[in-house]
Design an enzyme around this catalytic site. Sequence first.
Site, PDB file in Angstrom:
ATOM      1  N   ASP A  90       0.845  -1.186   0.000  1.00 48.30           N
ATOM      2  CA  ASP A  90       0.000   0.000   0.000  1.00 48.30           C
ATOM      3  C   ASP A  90       0.882   1.239   0.000  1.00 48.30           C
ATOM      4  OD1 ASP A  90       0.913   0.179   2.615  1.00 48.30           O
ATOM      5  OD2 ASP A  90      -1.053   0.592   3.463  1.00 48.30           O
ATOM      6  N   ILE A  91       0.267   2.383  -0.252  1.00 46.44           N
ATOM      7  CA  ILE A  91       0.987   3.656  -0.251  1.00 46.44           C
ATOM      8  C   ILE A  91       0.933   4.208   1.170  1.00 46.44           C
ATOM      9  CG2 ILE A  91       1.063   6.002  -1.165  1.00 46.44           C
ATOM     10  CD1 ILE A  91      -0.314   4.931  -3.690  1.00 46.44           C
ATOM     11  N   GLU A 133      -5.733   2.382  -1.736  1.00 45.21           N
ATOM     12  CA  GLU A 133      -4.336   2.627  -2.092  1.00 45.21           C
ATOM     13  C   GLU A 133      -3.511   1.362  -1.940  1.00 45.21           C
ATOM     14  OE1 GLU A 133      -4.081   3.172   2.347  1.00 45.21           O
ATOM     15  OE2 GLU A 133      -5.619   3.458   0.852  1.00 45.21           O
TER      16      GLU A 133
END
Length: 169
Positions: A90-91, A133
């Site tokens: 994920d970001i 995300e």
Amino acid sequence: LPLVADGECIGVMNISNKEEGGQFSEDDVHLLLTLASQAAVIINHATLYRLAITDGLTQLYIRRYFRQRLHDEIIRSRRYNHPMSLILADIDHFKRINDTYGHVQGDAVLVQTAKLLSKSIRETDTPCRYGGEEFGIILPETSAESAAALAEHVRRRIEEYEFPGLRGG
């Protein structure tokens, strides 16, 4: 010949140079119109299928398709006793990007991240937008060590990328 699907022209088929020379007969035209109609239906179905399995923003596969592919790859991996790996990522601090720069900029970060990810993998790998995300990649015929190296390569590539519109990286 127009390629028409659902009353909309989606393309054109150009037929030229009849093998025996001369003009196309009425039977030729009828056959070609039938082929064009069938081609339009097939192209339209392929387009609809592609839209159904890809995320509209990132153009990566959607979670539902990804889960089916993962299931299939696990079965194949077990059957042939071949390695298979999975990367989930994920970001970090993505909420802060949206809160600071707005959702339009957040979407731009997702799009560019998806492009960087896609450029870093093989054609046989399956990338997806797993959640907001979150991203996933199915890596057939890939050991854990190779998957870890790829994950680090992708992480560094994204970390080093200068995202337009974000101050300070």
